[in-house]
Design a protein around this motif. Structure first.
Motif, PDB file in Angstrom:
ATOM      1  N   LEU A  37       0.802  -1.225   0.000  1.00 33.35           N
ATOM      2  CA  LEU A  37       0.000   0.000   0.000  1.00 33.35           C
ATOM      3  C   LEU A  37       0.837   1.279   0.000  1.00 33.35           C
ATOM      4  N   ALA A  38       2.135   1.157   0.226  1.00 27.97           N
ATOM      5  CA  ALA A  38       2.984   2.347   0.357  1.00 27.97           C
ATOM      6  C   ALA A  38       2.861   3.322  -0.817  1.00 27.97           C
ATOM      7  N   PRO A  39       2.921   2.869  -2.096  1.00 27.36           N
ATOM      8  CA  PRO A  39       2.798   3.852  -3.194  1.00 27.36           C
ATOM      9  C   PRO A  39       1.467   4.592  -3.187  1.00 27.36           C
ATOM     10  N   LEU A  40       0.392   3.894  -2.822  1.00 28.96           N
ATOM     11  CA  LEU A  40      -0.920   4.540  -2.772  1.00 28.96           C
ATOM     12  C   LEU A  40      -0.948   5.621  -1.706  1.00 28.96           C
ATOM     13  N   LYS A 118      -9.510   5.819  -8.934  1.00 28.76           N
ATOM     14  CA  LYS A 118     -10.519   4.859  -9.387  1.00 28.76           C
ATOM     15  C   LYS A 118      -9.861   3.764 -10.206  1.00 28.76           C
ATOM     16  N   THR A 119     -10.491   2.605 -10.221  1.00 26.97           N
ATOM     17  CA  THR A 119     -10.008   1.514 -11.066  1.00 26.97           C
ATOM     18  C   THR A 119     -10.303   1.816 -12.530  1.00 26.97           C
ATOM     19  N   SER A 120      -9.794   0.990 -13.394  1.00 26.91           N
ATOM     20  CA  SER A 120     -10.033   1.161 -14.824  1.00 26.91           C
ATOM     21  C   SER A 120     -11.504   0.999 -15.173  1.00 26.91           C
ATOM     22  N   ARG A 121     -12.288   0.416 -14.251  1.00 21.47           N
ATOM     23  CA  ARG A 121     -13.730   0.274 -14.463  1.00 21.47           C
ATOM     24  C   ARG A 121     -14.529   1.384 -13.783  1.00 21.47           C
ATOM     25  N   GLY A 122     -13.838   2.372 -13.200  1.00 21.52           N
ATOM     26  CA  GLY A 122     -14.522   3.517 -12.615  1.00 21.52           C
ATOM     27  C   GLY A 122     -14.942   3.365 -11.170  1.00 21.52           C
ATOM     28  N   LYS A 123     -14.397   2.397 -10.462  1.00 24.54           N
ATOM     29  CA  LYS A 123     -14.752   2.167  -9.061  1.00 24.54           C
ATOM     30  C   LYS A 123     -13.772   2.901  -8.149  1.00 24.54           C
ATOM     31  N   ARG A 124     -14.296   3.709  -7.235  1.00 25.15           N
ATOM     32  CA  ARG A 124     -13.440   4.333  -6.232  1.00 25.15           C
ATOM     33  C   ARG A 124     -12.839   3.251  -5.336  1.00 25.15           C
ATOM     34  N   ILE A 125     -11.626   3.499  -4.845  1.00 23.02           N
ATOM     35  CA  ILE A 125     -11.043   2.570  -3.879  1.00 23.02           C
ATOM     36  C   ILE A 125     -10.878   3.212  -2.504  1.00 23.02           C
ATOM     37  N   LEU A 126     -11.135   4.525  -2.417  1.00 20.04           N
ATOM     38  CA  LEU A 126     -10.952   5.241  -1.157  1.00 20.04           C
ATOM     39  C   LEU A 126     -12.266   5.744  -0.593  1.00 20.04           C
ATOM     40  N   GLY A 127     -12.337   5.758   0.728  1.00 18.12           N
ATOM     41  CA  GLY A 127     -13.422   6.415   1.432  1.00 18.12           C
ATOM     42  C   GLY A 127     -12.853   7.529   2.290  1.00 18.12           C
ATOM     43  N   TRP A 128     -13.649   8.556   2.536  1.00 19.18           N
ATOM     44  CA  TRP A 128     -13.226   9.713   3.339  1.00 19.18           C
ATOM     45  C   TRP A 128     -14.247   9.938   4.439  1.00 19.18           C
ATOM     46  N   VAL A 162      -6.721  -2.237  -5.882  1.00 22.60           N
ATOM     47  CA  VAL A 162      -5.651  -1.307  -5.524  1.00 22.60           C
ATOM     48  C   VAL A 162      -4.495  -1.402  -6.513  1.00 22.60           C
ATOM     49  N   LYS A 163      -4.121  -2.615  -6.889  1.00 18.11           N
ATOM     50  CA  LYS A 163      -3.040  -2.797  -7.860  1.00 18.11           C
ATOM     51  C   LYS A 163      -3.401  -2.157  -9.195  1.00 18.11           C
ATOM     52  N   ASP A 164      -4.663  -2.287  -9.599  1.00 16.40           N
ATOM     53  CA  ASP A 164      -5.151  -1.663 -10.830  1.00 16.40           C
ATOM     54  C   ASP A 164      -4.899  -0.160 -10.795  1.00 16.40           C
ATOM     55  N   ILE A 166      -2.820   1.576  -8.762  1.00 16.60           N
ATOM     56  CA  ILE A 166      -1.384   1.868  -8.689  1.00 16.60           C
ATOM     57  C   ILE A 166      -0.754   1.817 -10.072  1.00 16.60           C
ATOM     58  N   THR A 167      -1.139   0.812 -10.841  1.00 15.98           N
ATOM     59  CA  THR A 167      -0.581   0.653 -12.184  1.00 15.98           C
ATOM     60  C   THR A 167      -1.116   1.710 -13.146  1.00 15.98           C
ATOM     61  N   ARG A 168      -2.445   1.935 -13.107  1.00 18.86           N
ATOM     62  CA  ARG A 168      -3.076   2.864 -14.056  1.00 18.86           C
ATOM     63  C   ARG A 168      -2.582   4.291 -13.874  1.00 18.86           C
ATOM     64  N   LEU A 169      -2.385   4.711 -12.611  1.00 21.88           N
ATOM     65  CA  LEU A 169      -1.978   6.081 -12.335  1.00 21.88           C
ATOM     66  C   LEU A 169      -0.462   6.237 -12.200  1.00 21.88           C
ATOM     67  N   GLY A 170       0.260   5.111 -12.253  1.00 22.64           N
ATOM     68  CA  GLY A 170       1.710   5.194 -12.132  1.00 22.64           C
ATOM     69  C   GLY A 170       2.154   5.678 -10.767  1.00 22.64           C
ATOM     70  N   LEU A 171       1.575   5.121  -9.700  1.00 20.43           N
ATOM     71  CA  LEU A 171       1.901   5.550  -8.344  1.00 20.43           C
ATOM     72  C   LEU A 171       3.234   4.947  -7.900  1.00 20.43           C
ATOM     73  N   THR A 172       4.097   5.775  -7.341  1.00 25.64           N
ATOM     74  CA  THR A 172       5.400   5.316  -6.866  1.00 25.64           C
ATOM     75  C   THR A 172       5.692   5.959  -5.513  1.00 25.64           C
ATOM     76  N   LEU A 173       6.774   5.524  -4.877  1.00 27.69           N
ATOM     77  CA  LEU A 173       7.184   6.109  -3.599  1.00 27.69           C
ATOM     78  C   LEU A 173       7.721   7.522  -3.771  1.00 27.69           C
ATOM     79  N   ASN A 174       7.950   7.926  -5.001  1.00 30.85           N
ATOM     80  CA  ASN A 174       8.405   9.288  -5.290  1.00 30.85           C
ATOM     81  C   ASN A 174       7.273  10.209  -5.704  1.00 30.85           C
ATOM     82  N   GLY A 175       6.053   9.657  -5.807  1.00 29.98           N
ATOM     83  CA  GLY A 175       4.908  10.460  -6.201  1.00 29.98           C
ATOM     84  C   GLY A 175       4.215   9.881  -7.421  1.00 29.98           C
ATOM     85  N   PRO A 176       3.076  10.462  -7.801  1.00 32.32           N
ATOM     86  CA  PRO A 176       2.302   9.944  -8.940  1.00 32.32           C
ATOM     87  C   PRO A 176       2.823  10.467 -10.268  1.00 32.32           C
ATOM     88  N   LYS A 177       2.675   9.653 -11.301  1.00 29.46           N
ATOM     89  CA  LYS A 177       3.000  10.111 -12.651  1.00 29.46           C
ATOM     90  C   LYS A 177       1.846  10.910 -13.243  1.00 29.46           C
TER      91      LYS A 177
END
Length: 264
Positions: A37-40, A118-128, A162-164, A166-177
């Motif tokens: 979960l660290a990159p997220l 959101k996932t590639s299918r448009g589903k949010r993964i976060l709640g606030w 979550v993996k979807d 992370i991959t779709r948005l290019g999330l890394t420990l240095n920040g998002p792409k």
């Protein structure tokens, strides 16, 4: 193994090899979270720092903590923090007393962040927690791997979801792409009084007012003052997510109006 409210496996001890300490770029803050979960969380916290409130200079951010939920769920499950599936931010400012502290601009930014992850299918993964009922459960400091009942989620958030993201948005420990986009303007203030129960086919300023608030809640529809199919679908969705509103028929009574606009 114990589960959290979001259905993730809890991690009981700090020496678990799944946990790691990561810094948040551009800040002095660090969090204890899982390697997965660290990159997220790094990218979400960078977004919060940039668009809502500086994460340094107050309490938090806190991620992993093996404990029960603050609000009793009756499920026997642990807090999402027990799986490092939640982050609390600046709880010196966003206090745990169920009151509203976020400004309109901060709320818009929070919803933009939720819509970004959101996932590639448009589903949010976060709640606030800021979307939880004011006076009863509102918890604006709290961000979590979303529970199925939270807006835009609908089903349990899985590691695959979550993996979807992370991959779709290019999330890394240095920040998002791919950075989050936050509107420069906040929604217009409420100006129309509830006219009495209305629904499909209705026209007028009160329909326009309803639609403005629905758009602010990130429903996609035309603000044209005509209560059509898109407006009905958005109202039905809100009613389904709020059992206190009764039958999800798309008609706007006083409780539905207040839930959507925040005003009687």
């Amino acid at each position: 193994m114990a589960l959290t409210l979001s259905g993730w496996s809890a991690i009981p001890t700090r020496d678990n090899p799944a946990l790691t300490t990561v810094p948040i770029p551009g800040t002095r803050s660090k969090i204890v979270t899982t390697k997965f979960l660290a990159p997220l969380w790094v990218c979400v916290l960078m977004d919060i720092d940039a668009h809502i409130i500086p994460i340094d200079g107050g309490y938090g951010p806190d991620c992993w903590s093996y404990r029960a939920p603050r609000l009793s769920s009756g499920s026997g499950r642990l807090s999402n923090h027990a799986a490092a599936a939640a982050v609390d931010v600046r709880y010196d400012h966003f206090k745990a007393d169920h009151r509203r502290y976020a400004t309109a601009k901060q709320i818009v930014a929070a919803h933009s962040i939720l819509d970004h992850y959101k996932t590639s299918r448009g589903k949010r993964i976060l709640g606030w927690g800021g979307d939880w009922k004011v006076g009863k459960a509102c918890d604006e400091m709290h961000w979590e791997i979303g529970q199925a009942w939270e807006p835009g989620i609908g089903s349990p958030v899985t590691p695959t979801d979550v993996k979807d993201v992370i991959t779709r948005l290019g999330l890394t420990l240095n920040g998002p792409k791919k950075p989050v986009k936050v509107p420069a303007k906040v929604p217009p203030k409420h100006t129309v009084v509830f006219p009495g129960r209305f629904g499909p086919g209705a026209k007028g300023a009160y329909v326009t007012e309803l639609q403005k608030h629905l758009v602010a809640l990130h429903y996609h529809l035309s603000v044209d003052g005509v209560f059509g199919a898109q407006t009905k679908a958005a109202v039905v969705d809100i009613q389904r997510r709020n059992r206190k509103l009764g039958t999800a028929d798309g008609w706007v009574g006083p409780l539905t109006w207040k839930t959507i606009t925040g005003h009687a």
